[in-house]
Design a protein around this motif. Structure first.
Motif, PDB file in Angstrom:
ATOM      1  N   ASP A 256      -3.547   6.215   0.557  1.00  0.00           N
ATOM      2  CA  ASP A 256      -3.593   4.749   0.657  1.00  0.00           C
ATOM      3  C   ASP A 256      -3.913   4.204  -0.723  1.00  0.00           C
ATOM      4  O   ASP A 256      -5.079   4.133  -1.122  1.00  0.00           O
ATOM      5  CB  ASP A 256      -4.664   4.285   1.653  1.00  0.00           C
ATOM      6  CG  ASP A 256      -4.169   4.253   3.085  1.00  0.00           C
ATOM      7  OD1 ASP A 256      -3.088   3.699   3.312  1.00  0.00           O
ATOM      8  OD2 ASP A 256      -4.860   4.779   3.964  1.00  0.00           O
ATOM      9  N   ILE A 257      -2.870   3.830  -1.466  1.00  0.00           N
ATOM     10  CA  ILE A 257      -3.045   3.398  -2.848  1.00  0.00           C
ATOM     11  C   ILE A 257      -2.416   2.015  -3.036  1.00  0.00           C
ATOM     12  O   ILE A 257      -1.294   1.768  -2.603  1.00  0.00           O
ATOM     13  CB  ILE A 257      -2.350   4.387  -3.833  1.00  0.00           C
ATOM     14  CG1 ILE A 257      -2.834   5.823  -3.590  1.00  0.00           C
ATOM     15  CG2 ILE A 257      -2.585   3.961  -5.271  1.00  0.00           C
ATOM     16  CD1 ILE A 257      -4.257   6.080  -3.959  1.00  0.00           C
TER      17      ILE A 257
ATOM     18  N   ILE B 136       0.856  -1.187   0.000  1.00  0.00           N
ATOM     19  CA  ILE B 136       0.000   0.000   0.000  1.00  0.00           C
ATOM     20  C   ILE B 136       0.891   1.236   0.000  1.00  0.00           C
ATOM     21  O   ILE B 136       1.690   1.439   0.912  1.00  0.00           O
ATOM     22  CB  ILE B 136      -0.928   0.032   1.236  1.00  0.00           C
ATOM     23  CG1 ILE B 136      -1.735  -1.277   1.331  1.00  0.00           C
ATOM     24  CG2 ILE B 136      -1.843   1.242   1.185  1.00  0.00           C
ATOM     25  CD1 ILE B 136      -2.669  -1.531   0.169  1.00  0.00           C
ATOM     26  N   LYS B 137       0.759   2.046  -1.038  1.00  0.00           N
ATOM     27  CA  LYS B 137       1.578   3.245  -1.165  1.00  0.00           C
ATOM     28  C   LYS B 137       0.990   4.386  -0.347  1.00  0.00           C
ATOM     29  O   LYS B 137      -0.203   4.667  -0.411  1.00  0.00           O
ATOM     30  CB  LYS B 137       1.686   3.670  -2.630  1.00  0.00           C
ATOM     31  CG  LYS B 137       2.483   4.951  -2.830  1.00  0.00           C
ATOM     32  CD  LYS B 137       2.762   5.259  -4.290  1.00  0.00           C
ATOM     33  CE  LYS B 137       1.522   5.581  -5.068  1.00  0.00           C
ATOM     34  NZ  LYS B 137       1.826   6.230  -6.365  1.00  0.00           N
ATOM     35  N   GLY B 138       1.842   5.027   0.424  1.00  0.00           N
ATOM     36  CA  GLY B 138       1.463   6.236   1.152  1.00  0.00           C
ATOM     37  C   GLY B 138       2.364   7.379   0.726  1.00  0.00           C
ATOM     38  O   GLY B 138       3.585   7.262   0.789  1.00  0.00           O
ATOM     39  N   SER B 139       1.780   8.478   0.278  1.00  0.00           N
ATOM     40  CA  SER B 139       2.559   9.607  -0.230  1.00  0.00           C
ATOM     41  C   SER B 139       2.315  10.861   0.592  1.00  0.00           C
ATOM     42  O   SER B 139       1.231  11.048   1.160  1.00  0.00           O
ATOM     43  CB  SER B 139       2.211   9.888  -1.693  1.00  0.00           C
ATOM     44  OG  SER B 139       2.558   8.797  -2.516  1.00  0.00           O
TER      45      SER B 139
ATOM     46  N   SER C  87     -10.612  -2.882   1.861  1.00  0.00           N
ATOM     47  CA  SER C  87     -10.022  -1.762   1.140  1.00  0.00           C
ATOM     48  C   SER C  87      -8.682  -1.438   1.776  1.00  0.00           C
ATOM     49  O   SER C  87      -8.380  -1.861   2.891  1.00  0.00           O
ATOM     50  CB  SER C  87     -10.942  -0.541   1.213  1.00  0.00           C
ATOM     51  OG  SER C  87     -11.111  -0.124   2.561  1.00  0.00           O
ATOM     52  N   ALA C  88      -7.857  -0.661   1.060  1.00  0.00           N
ATOM     53  CA  ALA C  88      -6.493  -0.382   1.524  1.00  0.00           C
ATOM     54  C   ALA C  88      -6.482   0.231   2.910  1.00  0.00           C
ATOM     55  O   ALA C  88      -5.670  -0.127   3.763  1.00  0.00           O
ATOM     56  CB  ALA C  88      -5.791   0.533   0.525  1.00  0.00           C
ATOM     57  N   GLN C  89      -7.398   1.198   3.173  1.00  0.00           N
ATOM     58  CA  GLN C  89      -7.376   1.890   4.461  1.00  0.00           C
ATOM     59  C   GLN C  89      -7.919   1.054   5.609  1.00  0.00           C
ATOM     60  O   GLN C  89      -7.753   1.408   6.776  1.00  0.00           O
ATOM     61  CB  GLN C  89      -8.129   3.226   4.377  1.00  0.00           C
ATOM     62  CG  GLN C  89      -9.576   3.135   3.962  1.00  0.00           C
ATOM     63  CD  GLN C  89      -9.754   3.378   2.469  1.00  0.00           C
ATOM     64  OE1 GLN C  89      -8.887   3.021   1.686  1.00  0.00           O
ATOM     65  NE2 GLN C  89     -10.852   3.984   2.090  1.00  0.00           N
TER      66      GLN C  89
END
Length: 511
Positions: A284-285, A241-244, A338-340
């Motif tokens: 959260d991607i 899970i990408k966090g930016s 879901s991601a979150q």
């Protein structure tokens, strides 16, 4: 029952009790815990310590207010407890921060938020951090007129990259072998031991280590390590899970953070960063790719800016973004979620049989609970060793943290001893090195003793110190993880720093 092949401590210098793959926050924390209990420990990372996920967090030690909605009360309680432990362990890099949560009634009712904050205040004993309360927002003039009330509570800010480094340093001071830029090529079980082949990525040297227990703390690479480097089958699938985050000029002059609710019921943080800036995140991607090369997308930038602009009078545009960074969180795969909503808790998997050396793999986890995770890992493998000492990491401080007064007092004391040194440099030293500032400056009695000034406040003596004491090997190690000067230093200054580091490493056996 303890197994015979591991009943004694190491019999030769070539055999480790445990070898840890991965020098992120979990790997470095395990190394610090294990070495403090008397285990002969090795810690190896393919790149720099904390160079991936562990230095790309939201820089928070927090209970996880939003996890209460997912009924993860145990995770929140453990996280809340760890906040105050870490405040005492590393008072130079961990500090209390007040958060303001604007109330948006159509997203969450006031009574739900009050209940959540009540639990947040009382799920774990709190002796340092202040309690939550309701606040008025329209007096500040920063929020849009529809945002009239909010709630204020405490969590903690942390220099995440330095938290990793301090644990690695602690392990080394306890006698561990600690090496970055050393890649695990392969590991095989042989006669009740692991034989591990390692390649120094900077010198191309290939060497071996033998260990009784192998710890896989590879984070985003944990599953890959099991399947590719160890030639085993992983029982858990990692979901990336990408966090930016983005960094912009400071949005106001209030030294508080904001927790903002978006229309999709996620939350993002807007946090004061390095005095001049505000850090905003996270997203959260789903991510499918090499975690080493993760970057923020334009869609993520717009998403974060839109939430900020929904709340504040001052509007932010894409051109206001000074810097951005992304990290990949390795969460245990829950395909239906879901991601979150995927749990941020961790799973420890012990792989062994009666004739083979143990492998322990870590899946998931969060920076706030790294110390507890580390304690659990060493407890889990303690069955394989006699005379292992009890865990002491709740009580012991990390390097530089052995002062029992506010960091402002430490700053004053350093200023008194070194009145010729710029106040802003002293303040940075105190927050980065704590009491180790005196170690850094031990041979200095005047500004000329600091050596070359490569950039405003970055002296030769600090670079030398970081190479000799904090495993620094590149200009990126120094400018982005040991310090945060990379955000301000001009590009043309970087080459001279790079050239000096390369020359220093060439001539320094300590590096």
């Amino acid at each position: 029952m303890k197994r015979d092949f591991l009943l004694s401590t190491f019999s030769s210098n070539s055999i480790l009790d445990i070898l840890i793959i991965g020098g992120g926050i979990n790997g470095s924390g395990i190394a610090a815990d294990a070495s403090s209990r008397g285990l002969r420990t090795g810690l190896f990372d393919s790149f720099d310590f904390g160079a991936a996920t562990s230095s790309c967090s939201s820089k928070l030690i927090h209970g996880g207010l939003r996890y209460l909605e997912q009924f993860e009360f145990k995770l929140v309680a453990h996280s809340l407890k760890e906040r105050e432990i870490l405040l005492k362990k590393a008072p130079h890099i961990v500090s209390e921060m007040r958060f303001i949560l604007p109330h948006r009634p159509f997203l969450r009712s006031a009574w739900i938020i009050r209940l959540g904050l009540f639990l947040y205040d009382h799920l774990a004993r709190r002796t340092i951090l202040k309690p939550s309360y309701k606040v008025k927002l329209n007096n500040e003039g920063h929020f849009k007129k529809n945002l009239k009330t909010g709630f204020e509570y405490s969590d903690c800010w942390v220099d995440d990259a330095r938290l990793v480094l301090l644990n690695a340093m602690d392990a080394k001071e306890n006698g561990a072998e600690v090496r970055n830029y050393c890649q695990i090529v392969k590991a095989k079980r042989f006669k009740n031991m692991w034989v591990v082949t390692i390649k120094n990525r900077l010198t191309q040297e290939v060497f071996e280590r033998k260990t009784k227990v192998l710890i896989n703390a590879g984070g985003p690479w944990a599953q890959t390590i099991i399947e590719d480097n160890l030639n085993l089958t992983s029982s858990h699938q990692i979901r990336l899970i990408k966090g930016s985050h983005i960094v912009i000029p400071k949005i106001n002059n209030i030294n508080k953070a904001y927790i903002l609710q978006s229309d999709d019921k996620r939350i993002i943080f807007a946090i004061p960063y390095l005095e001049k800036f505000t850090m905003i995140g996270t997203t959260d991607i789903e991510y499918d790719g090499d975690p080493r090369f993760v970057t923020i997308s334009d869609k993520e930038k717009t998403y974060l800016l839109n939430i900020i602009n929904e709340h504040f009078v001052k509007q932010i545009e894409l051109k206001d973004i000074i810097w951005s960074f992304s990290g990949v969180r390795p969460l245990v795969n829950e395909k239906q979620e879901s991601a979150q909503k995927i749990s941020r808790d961790y799973i420890l998997e012990l792989n062994l049989d009666d004739s083979m050396a143990p492998l322990l793999s870590i899946f998931g986890g969060k920076i706030t609970t790294f110390r507890q995770l580390s304690e659990s890992v060493v407890d889990k493998i303690s069955q394989f060793f006699t005379d292992i000492k009890p865990c002491v990491t709740k009580e012991t401080v990390l390097p530089g943290g052995d002062f029992a007064y506010p960091v402002e007092t430490l700053i004053f004391q350093i200023q008194t001893k070194y009145p010729w040194l710029n106040e802003s440099v002293i303040e940075r030293y105190a927050h980065q090195y704590g009491m180790y500032t005196y170690k850094l400056l031990k041979n200095c009695s005047k500004i000329q003793d600091m050596g070359i000034e490569f950039f405003d406040g970055l002296y030769q003596i600090e670079i030398d110190y970081l190479i000799s004491n904090e495993f620094a090997k590149t200009e990126e190690d120094i400018l982005w993880r040991r310090t945060k000067l990379g955000l301000e230093i001009p590009q043309e200054k970087i080459k001279s720093i790079k050239d000096y580091i390369e020359l220093k490493l060439m001539n320094s056996p300590l590096a």
